[in-house]
Design a protein around this motif. Structure first.
Motif, PDB file in Angstrom:
ATOM      1  N   GLY A  62      -2.266   9.391 -65.286  1.00 20.85           N
ATOM      2  CA  GLY A  62      -3.507   9.593 -66.030  1.00 20.85           C
ATOM      3  C   GLY A  62      -4.065  10.997 -65.998  1.00 20.85           C
ATOM      4  O   GLY A  62      -5.187  11.212 -66.461  1.00 20.85           O
ATOM      5  N   GLU A  85       0.229   6.354 -70.929  1.00 23.79           N
ATOM      6  CA  GLU A  85       0.895   7.258 -69.984  1.00 23.79           C
ATOM      7  C   GLU A  85       2.148   7.876 -70.611  1.00 23.79           C
ATOM      8  O   GLU A  85       2.428   9.068 -70.415  1.00 23.79           O
ATOM      9  N   PHE A 117       0.173   2.126 -56.240  1.00 21.13           N
ATOM     10  CA  PHE A 117      -1.181   1.631 -56.478  1.00 21.13           C
ATOM     11  C   PHE A 117      -1.290   0.188 -55.988  1.00 21.13           C
ATOM     12  O   PHE A 117      -0.322  -0.576 -56.033  1.00 21.13           O
ATOM     13  N   ARG A 143      -4.858  -0.046 -63.672  1.00 20.52           N
ATOM     14  CA  ARG A 143      -4.779   1.237 -64.387  1.00 20.52           C
ATOM     15  C   ARG A 143      -3.927   1.135 -65.652  1.00 20.52           C
ATOM     16  O   ARG A 143      -4.005   2.000 -66.532  1.00 20.52           O
TER      17      ARG A 143
END
Length: 478
Positions: free
Chosen positions: A196, A360, A416, A421
Protein backbone atom coordinates in the motif's frame (compact mmCIF):
# COMPACT_ATOMS: atom_id res chain seq x y z
CA UNK A 1 -59.93 37.91 -7.45
CA UNK A 2 -61.02 34.31 -7.64
CA UNK A 3 -59.18 31.56 -5.80
CA UNK A 4 -56.51 30.23 -8.17
CA UNK A 5 -57.66 26.63 -7.84
CA UNK A 6 -61.28 27.63 -8.19
CA UNK A 7 -60.34 29.42 -11.40
CA UNK A 8 -59.04 26.16 -12.81
CA UNK A 9 -55.41 26.92 -12.04
CA UNK A 10 -52.88 25.07 -9.85
CA UNK A 11 -50.26 26.46 -7.44
CA UNK A 12 -46.80 26.60 -9.00
CA UNK A 13 -45.42 23.75 -6.89
CA UNK A 14 -48.29 21.45 -7.81
CA UNK A 15 -48.06 22.55 -11.45
CA UNK A 16 -44.37 21.60 -11.49
CA UNK A 17 -45.17 18.12 -10.16
CA UNK A 18 -47.90 17.61 -12.75
CA UNK A 19 -45.56 18.81 -15.53
CA UNK A 20 -42.85 16.38 -14.37
CA UNK A 21 -45.33 13.54 -14.20
CA UNK A 22 -46.61 14.25 -17.72
CA UNK A 23 -43.04 14.49 -19.00
CA UNK A 24 -42.36 10.98 -17.76
CA UNK A 25 -45.55 9.40 -19.09
CA UNK A 26 -45.08 8.13 -22.63
CA UNK A 27 -47.74 8.64 -25.30
CA UNK A 28 -50.09 5.83 -26.32
CA UNK A 29 -49.82 2.91 -26.74
CA UNK A 30 -47.39 2.88 -23.79
CA UNK A 31 -49.06 2.85 -20.38
CA UNK A 32 -48.43 4.99 -17.27
CA UNK A 33 -48.25 3.40 -13.83
CA UNK A 34 -48.22 4.22 -10.11
CA UNK A 35 -45.42 5.39 -7.82
CA UNK A 36 -43.73 4.14 -4.65
CA UNK A 37 -43.09 7.45 -2.87
CA UNK A 38 -44.59 6.38 0.47
CA UNK A 39 -43.40 2.78 0.53
CA UNK A 40 -41.62 1.92 3.79
CA UNK A 41 -38.20 1.38 2.23
CA UNK A 42 -38.45 4.60 0.19
CA UNK A 43 -40.12 7.27 2.32
CA UNK A 44 -37.01 8.11 4.41
CA UNK A 45 -34.59 8.29 1.48
CA UNK A 46 -32.91 11.54 0.38
CA UNK A 47 -35.04 13.61 -1.97
CA UNK A 48 -33.12 13.07 -5.25
CA UNK A 49 -33.01 9.29 -4.78
CA UNK A 50 -36.65 9.13 -3.73
CA UNK A 51 -37.65 11.21 -6.75
CA UNK A 52 -35.70 8.93 -9.07
CA UNK A 53 -37.42 5.80 -7.69
CA UNK A 54 -40.80 7.52 -8.08
CA UNK A 55 -39.85 8.48 -11.63
CA UNK A 56 -38.90 4.86 -12.41
CA UNK A 57 -42.12 3.57 -10.87
CA UNK A 58 -44.19 6.00 -12.93
CA UNK A 59 -42.92 4.51 -16.17
CA UNK A 60 -44.11 1.32 -17.86
CA UNK A 61 -42.57 -1.57 -15.93
CA UNK A 62 -42.62 -5.29 -15.35
CA UNK A 63 -42.12 -4.67 -11.65
CA UNK A 64 -41.73 -1.68 -9.35
CA UNK A 65 -38.28 -0.73 -8.03
CA UNK A 66 -37.16 -3.66 -5.88
CA UNK A 67 -38.44 -3.51 -2.32
CA UNK A 68 -35.58 -3.58 0.18
CA UNK A 69 -36.16 -5.99 3.07
CA UNK A 70 -34.09 -5.92 6.23
CA UNK A 71 -31.69 -8.80 6.76
CA UNK A 72 -31.19 -8.13 10.46
CA UNK A 73 -33.47 -8.10 13.50
CA UNK A 74 -33.29 -7.17 17.15
CA UNK A 75 -32.07 -10.03 19.35
CA UNK A 76 -34.76 -9.56 22.00
CA UNK A 77 -38.53 -10.28 21.77
CA UNK A 78 -40.48 -9.53 19.68
CA UNK A 79 -37.41 -9.72 17.39
CA UNK A 80 -38.49 -6.87 15.15
CA UNK A 81 -36.61 -6.29 11.89
CA UNK A 82 -33.68 -3.91 12.30
CA UNK A 83 -33.91 -1.49 9.35
CA UNK A 84 -31.27 -1.46 6.64
CA UNK A 85 -29.31 1.80 6.59
CA UNK A 86 -28.74 3.68 3.34
CA UNK A 87 -25.30 5.32 3.43
CA UNK A 88 -24.71 6.06 -0.26
CA UNK A 89 -26.37 5.92 -3.66
CA UNK A 90 -25.78 6.55 -7.35
CA UNK A 91 -28.15 8.10 -9.93
CA UNK A 92 -27.53 6.69 -13.40
CA UNK A 93 -28.08 7.98 -16.92
CA UNK A 94 -26.54 7.78 -20.40
CA UNK A 95 -25.00 11.27 -20.53
CA UNK A 96 -21.69 10.99 -18.63
CA UNK A 97 -19.55 9.13 -21.17
CA UNK A 98 -18.76 8.75 -24.85
CA UNK A 99 -21.92 7.95 -26.86
CA UNK A 100 -21.74 4.51 -28.43
CA UNK A 101 -23.95 2.26 -30.61
CA UNK A 102 -25.68 0.96 -27.47
CA UNK A 103 -26.83 4.42 -26.37
CA UNK A 104 -27.10 6.50 -29.55
CA UNK A 105 -28.78 6.44 -32.93
CA UNK A 106 -26.08 6.67 -35.58
CA UNK A 107 -27.45 7.31 -39.10
CA UNK A 108 -26.42 4.56 -41.46
CA UNK A 109 -25.03 2.43 -38.62
CA UNK A 110 -27.86 1.43 -36.28
CA UNK A 111 -30.84 3.69 -37.06
CA UNK A 112 -32.90 0.76 -38.37
CA UNK A 113 -31.59 -1.94 -36.02
CA UNK A 114 -32.96 -3.20 -32.72
CA UNK A 115 -31.59 -0.93 -30.01
CA UNK A 116 -30.18 -1.45 -26.51
CA UNK A 117 -30.42 1.71 -24.43
CA UNK A 118 -32.10 4.13 -26.83
CA UNK A 119 -35.76 4.42 -27.64
CA UNK A 120 -37.75 2.05 -25.37
CA UNK A 121 -41.12 3.19 -24.04
CA UNK A 122 -41.75 5.65 -26.86
CA UNK A 123 -38.45 7.43 -26.50
CA UNK A 124 -38.09 8.01 -22.74
CA UNK A 125 -34.41 8.44 -21.76
CA UNK A 126 -32.68 5.53 -20.03
CA UNK A 127 -32.20 6.19 -16.29
CA UNK A 128 -31.54 4.24 -13.12
CA UNK A 129 -30.66 4.30 -9.44
CA UNK A 130 -28.43 2.29 -7.11
CA UNK A 131 -29.19 2.03 -3.39
CA UNK A 132 -26.33 0.92 -1.12
CA UNK A 133 -27.48 -0.12 2.37
CA UNK A 134 -25.79 -1.64 5.39
CA UNK A 135 -27.32 -4.57 7.26
CA UNK A 136 -26.83 -4.05 11.04
CA UNK A 137 -26.56 -7.77 11.78
CA UNK A 138 -25.72 -8.76 15.39
CA UNK A 139 -21.98 -9.08 15.87
CA UNK A 140 -21.10 -7.42 12.56
CA UNK A 141 -19.77 -3.87 11.99
CA UNK A 142 -22.23 -1.04 11.47
CA UNK A 143 -19.59 1.22 9.90
CA UNK A 144 -19.66 0.89 6.08
CA UNK A 145 -15.95 1.74 6.01
CA UNK A 146 -15.26 -1.56 7.77
CA UNK A 147 -14.58 -4.28 5.19
CA UNK A 148 -16.29 -6.86 7.43
CA UNK A 149 -19.66 -5.07 7.17
CA UNK A 150 -22.48 -6.73 5.21
CA UNK A 151 -24.01 -4.50 2.55
CA UNK A 152 -26.90 -4.86 0.07
CA UNK A 153 -27.00 -3.16 -3.33
CA UNK A 154 -30.24 -2.55 -5.26
CA UNK A 155 -30.02 -1.45 -8.91
CA UNK A 156 -33.20 -0.32 -10.70
CA UNK A 157 -33.13 0.77 -14.35
CA UNK A 158 -35.76 1.82 -16.88
CA UNK A 159 -35.05 1.84 -20.58
CA UNK A 160 -32.87 -1.17 -21.41
CA UNK A 161 -34.19 -3.62 -23.94
CA UNK A 162 -34.27 -7.31 -23.12
CA UNK A 163 -31.31 -9.20 -24.60
CA UNK A 164 -32.11 -12.39 -26.50
CA UNK A 165 -29.00 -13.64 -28.24
CA UNK A 166 -25.51 -15.02 -27.50
CA UNK A 167 -26.03 -15.17 -23.74
CA UNK A 168 -25.90 -11.39 -23.47
CA UNK A 169 -26.52 -9.51 -20.26
CA UNK A 170 -26.17 -6.21 -18.48
CA UNK A 171 -23.71 -5.94 -15.64
CA UNK A 172 -23.27 -3.32 -12.94
CA UNK A 173 -19.81 -2.22 -11.80
CA UNK A 174 -18.76 -0.26 -8.74
CA UNK A 175 -15.59 1.62 -9.70
CA UNK A 176 -12.66 2.63 -7.49
CA UNK A 177 -10.06 4.85 -9.14
CA UNK A 178 -6.43 4.14 -8.26
CA UNK A 179 -5.01 6.82 -5.96
CA UNK A 180 -1.39 7.83 -5.39
CA UNK A 181 -0.09 5.82 -2.43
CA UNK A 182 1.76 7.38 0.53
CA UNK A 183 5.52 7.05 0.99
CA UNK A 184 7.13 4.50 3.30
CA UNK A 185 10.81 4.62 2.49
CA UNK A 186 11.62 1.35 4.26
CA UNK A 187 11.55 -1.32 1.56
CA UNK A 188 10.85 -5.02 1.88
CA UNK A 189 13.95 -7.26 1.99
CA UNK A 190 13.68 -7.71 -1.79
CA UNK A 191 13.72 -3.92 -2.35
CA UNK A 192 10.01 -3.75 -3.16
CA UNK A 193 7.85 -1.10 -1.48
CA UNK A 194 5.75 -2.16 1.50
CA UNK A 195 2.08 -3.02 0.98
CA UNK A 196 0.00 0.00 0.00
CA UNK A 197 2.97 2.37 -0.13
CA UNK A 198 5.71 3.76 -2.38
CA UNK A 199 9.39 4.37 -1.90
CA UNK A 200 10.54 7.98 -2.15
CA UNK A 201 12.15 7.23 -5.51
CA UNK A 202 8.75 6.04 -6.78
CA UNK A 203 7.07 9.21 -5.54
CA UNK A 204 9.74 11.40 -7.15
CA UNK A 205 9.20 9.69 -10.52
CA UNK A 206 5.45 10.21 -10.27
CA UNK A 207 5.59 13.89 -9.39
CA UNK A 208 7.87 14.47 -12.38
CA UNK A 209 5.14 13.24 -14.73
CA UNK A 210 2.95 15.68 -16.66
CA UNK A 211 1.86 18.71 -14.65
CA UNK A 212 2.51 17.17 -11.22
CA UNK A 213 -0.92 15.73 -10.44
CA UNK A 214 0.44 12.48 -9.03
CA UNK A 215 0.98 13.56 -5.44
CA UNK A 216 0.13 11.31 -2.48
CA UNK A 217 -3.63 11.10 -1.91
CA UNK A 218 -4.62 12.36 -5.36
CA UNK A 219 -6.37 10.19 -7.93
CA UNK A 220 -3.59 8.76 -10.08
CA UNK A 221 -3.51 9.79 -13.75
CA UNK A 222 -1.58 7.93 -16.42
CA UNK A 223 -0.17 11.16 -17.89
CA UNK A 224 0.42 13.08 -14.65
CA UNK A 225 -2.07 15.74 -15.74
CA UNK A 226 -5.36 16.81 -14.14
CA UNK A 227 -7.99 14.11 -13.67
CA UNK A 228 -10.11 13.47 -16.76
CA UNK A 229 -13.07 11.28 -15.84
CA UNK A 230 -15.18 9.75 -18.63
CA UNK A 231 -17.21 12.44 -20.41
CA UNK A 232 -19.42 12.78 -23.50
CA UNK A 233 -16.65 14.42 -25.54
CA UNK A 234 -14.34 11.40 -25.29
CA UNK A 235 -13.35 9.56 -28.45
CA UNK A 236 -11.78 6.12 -28.33
CA UNK A 237 -8.87 5.58 -28.57
CA UNK A 238 -7.27 9.02 -28.81
CA UNK A 239 -9.29 10.97 -26.23
CA UNK A 240 -10.34 9.09 -23.14
CA UNK A 241 -10.09 9.05 -19.36
CA UNK A 242 -6.62 9.10 -17.78
CA UNK A 243 -7.63 7.44 -14.50
CA UNK A 244 -7.09 3.74 -13.69
CA UNK A 245 -10.39 2.06 -12.73
CA UNK A 246 -10.76 -1.00 -10.52
CA UNK A 247 -14.17 -2.40 -11.47
CA UNK A 248 -16.07 -4.64 -9.05
CA UNK A 249 -18.83 -6.67 -10.69
CA UNK A 250 -22.37 -6.51 -9.34
CA UNK A 251 -23.20 -9.70 -11.22
CA UNK A 252 -24.91 -10.44 -14.52
CA UNK A 253 -28.57 -9.54 -15.09
CA UNK A 254 -31.08 -8.96 -17.85
CA UNK A 255 -34.06 -6.66 -18.23
CA UNK A 256 -37.68 -7.60 -17.92
CA UNK A 257 -40.34 -7.37 -20.60
CA UNK A 258 -41.20 -3.69 -20.14
CA UNK A 259 -37.55 -2.57 -20.60
CA UNK A 260 -36.98 -2.26 -16.88
CA UNK A 261 -34.20 -4.10 -15.05
CA UNK A 262 -33.76 -4.80 -11.34
CA UNK A 263 -30.65 -6.32 -9.79
CA UNK A 264 -29.72 -7.24 -6.22
CA UNK A 265 -26.18 -7.95 -5.02
CA UNK A 266 -24.50 -8.54 -1.66
CA UNK A 267 -21.27 -6.65 -0.96
CA UNK A 268 -19.02 -8.18 1.70
CA UNK A 269 -15.58 -9.74 2.01
CA UNK A 270 -16.78 -12.91 0.28
CA UNK A 271 -17.89 -10.98 -2.84
CA UNK A 272 -15.53 -7.98 -2.85
CA UNK A 273 -13.33 -9.70 -5.44
CA UNK A 274 -12.12 -8.38 -8.81
CA UNK A 275 -11.80 -10.09 -12.20
CA UNK A 276 -8.28 -11.39 -13.02
CA UNK A 277 -6.49 -8.23 -14.17
CA UNK A 278 -4.35 -10.12 -16.66
CA UNK A 279 -7.47 -10.34 -18.87
CA UNK A 280 -7.34 -6.60 -19.61
CA UNK A 281 -5.05 -6.72 -22.69
CA UNK A 282 -7.50 -9.19 -24.27
CA UNK A 283 -10.79 -7.22 -24.05
CA UNK A 284 -9.96 -4.74 -26.82
CA UNK A 285 -10.34 -1.73 -24.53
CA UNK A 286 -6.63 -0.84 -24.38
CA UNK A 287 -5.63 1.13 -27.50
CA UNK A 288 -3.74 -1.01 -29.98
CA UNK A 289 -4.68 -4.40 -28.56
CA UNK A 290 -7.51 -5.01 -31.04
CA UNK A 291 -5.27 -4.12 -33.97
CA UNK A 292 -2.65 -6.52 -32.61
CA UNK A 293 -5.18 -9.37 -32.72
CA UNK A 294 -5.16 -9.83 -28.95
CA UNK A 295 -8.94 -9.88 -28.39
CA UNK A 296 -9.80 -13.21 -26.78
CA UNK A 297 -6.23 -14.48 -27.12
CA UNK A 298 -6.15 -15.51 -23.45
CA UNK A 299 -8.81 -16.93 -21.16
CA UNK A 300 -8.97 -17.39 -17.38
CA UNK A 301 -11.29 -20.41 -17.44
CA UNK A 302 -8.64 -22.51 -15.70
CA UNK A 303 -7.53 -20.44 -12.68
CA UNK A 304 -3.90 -19.48 -12.24
CA UNK A 305 -1.73 -16.41 -11.77
CA UNK A 306 -1.63 -15.34 -15.39
CA UNK A 307 0.64 -15.58 -18.44
CA UNK A 308 3.83 -15.02 -16.42
CA UNK A 309 2.69 -17.01 -13.39
CA UNK A 310 1.50 -20.48 -12.49
CA UNK A 311 -0.56 -22.45 -15.01
CA UNK A 312 -2.71 -25.26 -13.63
CA UNK A 313 -3.87 -28.62 -14.94
CA UNK A 314 -7.43 -28.20 -16.29
CA UNK A 315 -8.34 -31.66 -15.00
CA UNK A 316 -7.51 -30.59 -11.47
CA UNK A 317 -8.63 -26.93 -11.64
CA UNK A 318 -11.34 -26.94 -14.31
CA UNK A 319 -15.06 -27.38 -13.69
CA UNK A 320 -15.68 -31.05 -13.03
CA UNK A 321 -19.23 -32.10 -14.02
CA UNK A 322 -19.34 -34.81 -11.35
CA UNK A 323 -20.82 -34.12 -7.94
CA UNK A 324 -17.46 -35.02 -6.41
CA UNK A 325 -14.40 -34.00 -8.35
CA UNK A 326 -10.83 -35.16 -8.63
CA UNK A 327 -9.51 -32.90 -5.89
CA UNK A 328 -11.49 -32.15 -2.72
CA UNK A 329 -15.27 -31.77 -3.16
CA UNK A 330 -14.74 -29.77 -6.33
CA UNK A 331 -17.75 -30.37 -8.60
CA UNK A 332 -18.74 -27.41 -10.81
CA UNK A 333 -17.13 -24.15 -9.67
CA UNK A 334 -19.20 -22.21 -7.14
CA UNK A 335 -17.49 -18.98 -6.02
CA UNK A 336 -20.25 -18.51 -3.42
CA UNK A 337 -19.02 -21.66 -1.66
CA UNK A 338 -16.93 -19.39 0.55
CA UNK A 339 -17.73 -20.41 4.13
CA UNK A 340 -17.60 -23.91 5.61
CA UNK A 341 -16.44 -25.49 8.85
CA UNK A 342 -14.17 -27.77 6.80
CA UNK A 343 -11.79 -25.88 4.47
CA UNK A 344 -11.82 -28.81 2.02
CA UNK A 345 -15.45 -27.93 1.25
CA UNK A 346 -14.66 -24.31 0.37
CA UNK A 347 -14.06 -23.20 -3.22
CA UNK A 348 -10.38 -23.45 -4.10
CA UNK A 349 -10.50 -22.51 -7.81
CA UNK A 350 -11.42 -18.84 -7.55
CA UNK A 351 -10.70 -16.89 -10.72
CA UNK A 352 -11.14 -13.55 -8.92
CA UNK A 353 -8.81 -11.79 -6.49
CA UNK A 354 -9.65 -9.50 -3.53
CA UNK A 355 -10.18 -5.87 -4.59
CA UNK A 356 -7.34 -4.54 -2.43
CA UNK A 357 -4.94 -7.02 -4.01
CA UNK A 358 -6.01 -5.71 -7.44
CA UNK A 359 -5.14 -2.24 -6.15
CA UNK A 360 -1.71 -3.50 -5.03
CA UNK A 361 -1.05 -4.97 -8.48
CA UNK A 362 -1.89 -1.64 -10.11
CA UNK A 363 0.50 0.13 -7.72
CA UNK A 364 3.25 -2.10 -9.11
CA UNK A 365 2.20 -1.47 -12.70
CA UNK A 366 1.61 2.27 -12.61
CA UNK A 367 3.21 3.84 -9.52
CA UNK A 368 6.24 1.80 -8.39
CA UNK A 369 8.34 2.89 -11.33
CA UNK A 370 11.57 2.62 -9.30
CA UNK A 371 10.87 -0.21 -6.86
CA UNK A 372 9.16 -2.64 -9.27
CA UNK A 373 10.92 -3.58 -12.51
CA UNK A 374 12.61 -0.20 -13.05
CA UNK A 375 13.19 0.56 -16.70
CA UNK A 376 10.53 -1.89 -17.93
CA UNK A 377 7.96 0.10 -19.89
CA UNK A 378 6.00 -2.67 -21.60
CA UNK A 379 2.50 -2.62 -20.08
CA UNK A 380 1.75 -6.30 -20.59
CA UNK A 381 4.98 -7.45 -18.99
CA UNK A 382 4.53 -5.15 -15.99
CA UNK A 383 0.91 -6.30 -15.55
CA UNK A 384 1.61 -10.02 -15.93
CA UNK A 385 4.67 -9.92 -13.65
CA UNK A 386 2.90 -7.83 -11.00
CA UNK A 387 -0.11 -10.13 -11.02
CA UNK A 388 2.02 -13.22 -10.47
CA UNK A 389 4.15 -11.54 -7.79
CA UNK A 390 1.31 -10.12 -5.69
CA UNK A 391 -0.86 -13.26 -5.89
CA UNK A 392 2.16 -15.26 -4.66
CA UNK A 393 2.30 -13.18 -1.44
CA UNK A 394 -1.18 -14.42 -0.44
CA UNK A 395 -1.16 -17.83 -2.16
CA UNK A 396 0.14 -20.12 0.61
CA UNK A 397 0.02 -23.41 -1.35
CA UNK A 398 1.75 -21.99 -4.44
CA UNK A 399 -0.91 -22.92 -6.98
CA UNK A 400 -1.33 -19.37 -8.33
CA UNK A 401 -4.90 -19.13 -7.03
CA UNK A 402 -6.32 -17.20 -4.07
CA UNK A 403 -8.75 -19.74 -2.64
CA UNK A 404 -11.70 -18.88 -0.41
CA UNK A 405 -9.69 -19.96 2.63
CA UNK A 406 -6.54 -18.05 1.60
CA UNK A 407 -8.51 -14.91 0.75
CA UNK A 408 -10.73 -14.92 3.84
CA UNK A 409 -10.63 -11.63 5.72
CA UNK A 410 -9.56 -13.43 8.92
CA UNK A 411 -6.69 -15.37 7.32
CA UNK A 412 -3.12 -14.24 8.03
CA UNK A 413 -0.83 -13.65 5.04
CA UNK A 414 2.35 -11.86 3.99
CA UNK A 415 3.26 -11.06 7.60
CA UNK A 416 -0.10 -9.45 8.41
CA UNK A 417 -2.40 -10.79 11.15
CA UNK A 418 -5.39 -10.88 8.76
CA UNK A 419 -6.41 -9.98 5.21
CA UNK A 420 -8.49 -6.88 5.92
CA UNK A 421 -5.95 -4.83 3.92
CA UNK A 422 -6.93 -6.83 0.82
CA UNK A 423 -10.42 -5.33 0.52
CA UNK A 424 -11.50 -1.86 -0.62
CA UNK A 425 -14.45 -0.54 1.45
CA UNK A 426 -17.72 0.17 -0.35
CA UNK A 427 -17.39 3.87 0.45
CA UNK A 428 -14.28 4.14 -1.76
CA UNK A 429 -16.06 3.09 -4.95
CA UNK A 430 -16.89 6.58 -6.16
CA UNK A 431 -18.37 5.71 -9.56
CA UNK A 432 -20.84 3.20 -10.99
CA UNK A 433 -21.38 1.96 -14.54
CA UNK A 434 -23.65 -0.52 -16.29
CA UNK A 435 -22.26 -2.33 -19.32
CA UNK A 436 -23.68 -4.35 -22.20
CA UNK A 437 -21.87 -7.68 -21.89
CA UNK A 438 -21.62 -10.70 -24.14
CA UNK A 439 -20.50 -14.26 -23.54
CA UNK A 440 -16.83 -13.85 -24.52
CA UNK A 441 -15.50 -16.03 -21.69
CA UNK A 442 -13.81 -13.11 -19.91
CA UNK A 443 -14.63 -11.91 -16.41
CA UNK A 444 -13.29 -8.41 -17.14
CA UNK A 445 -15.82 -5.84 -18.40
CA UNK A 446 -16.37 -5.85 -22.15
CA UNK A 447 -13.84 -3.51 -23.82
CA UNK A 448 -12.34 -2.67 -20.41
CA UNK A 449 -10.99 -0.27 -19.36
CA UNK A 450 -12.64 1.88 -22.05
CA UNK A 451 -16.24 3.14 -22.02
CA UNK A 452 -17.21 1.48 -25.28
CA UNK A 453 -19.66 -1.00 -23.69
CA UNK A 454 -21.17 1.42 -21.15
CA UNK A 455 -24.92 2.00 -21.23
CA UNK A 456 -25.31 3.94 -17.92
CA UNK A 457 -23.09 5.65 -15.37
CA UNK A 458 -23.28 7.79 -12.24
CA UNK A 459 -21.23 9.09 -9.32
CA UNK A 460 -21.45 8.34 -5.61
CA UNK A 461 -23.60 10.45 -3.28
CA UNK A 462 -22.80 9.88 0.41
CA UNK A 463 -25.60 9.94 3.00
CA UNK A 464 -24.51 10.87 6.51
CA UNK A 465 -26.04 10.13 8.88
CA UNK A 466 -27.49 7.05 7.21
CA UNK A 467 -31.28 6.69 6.92
CA UNK A 468 -33.67 3.71 7.25
CA UNK A 469 -34.09 2.02 3.89
CA UNK A 470 -36.08 -1.20 4.31
CA UNK A 471 -39.55 -2.49 5.08
CA UNK A 472 -40.18 -5.89 6.64
CA UNK A 473 -37.56 -8.63 6.82
CA UNK A 474 -36.05 -10.93 4.23
CA UNK A 475 -37.24 -14.51 4.68
CA UNK A 476 -33.86 -15.78 3.47
CA UNK A 477 -32.11 -14.59 6.64
CA UNK A 478 -28.49 -15.69 6.19
Amino acid sequence: MKNAIGAGMLPLTMLALVTLARAQQPPAPCHPNRTVRDRGDVRHLPGPLRDRLVQLAGRPHSQLPTQAYAEAHFDKPPFKPKPSQLFQYYLLDTTGFEPNPFTSLIPGVNDTAMLTATGPDCGLPTIGSVRVVLEPKPGLPTDPNDVRAFIDIFTDVAGLFVINNESGWYEGWMIHDLTVAPVNDTPRPDGHAQFGTLLQTDADALTAMGTGNNMAGNIFTTDGKAVHFPRPGDHFPDTQTNVVPIQLSMGAWNTLQQSDGHAYWEFNYTTNWIHPLYELPFTGGIPGTFEAGQVGALQSIVPGSGPNGIKNDPVLYGDNPNNKGVVQASGPRDPDKFDADDDSQREFRQRFIPSGLANEIFLDVYERLASFEPGVGDFNRRLFDAYAAEVARVDTNNDGVISAAEGDVDTASDGFADNSRLFIPATQFKRFAVTREINDGLLAPRFAPSQKAWVLSGTLVSVSPSVPASQGEDSDDR
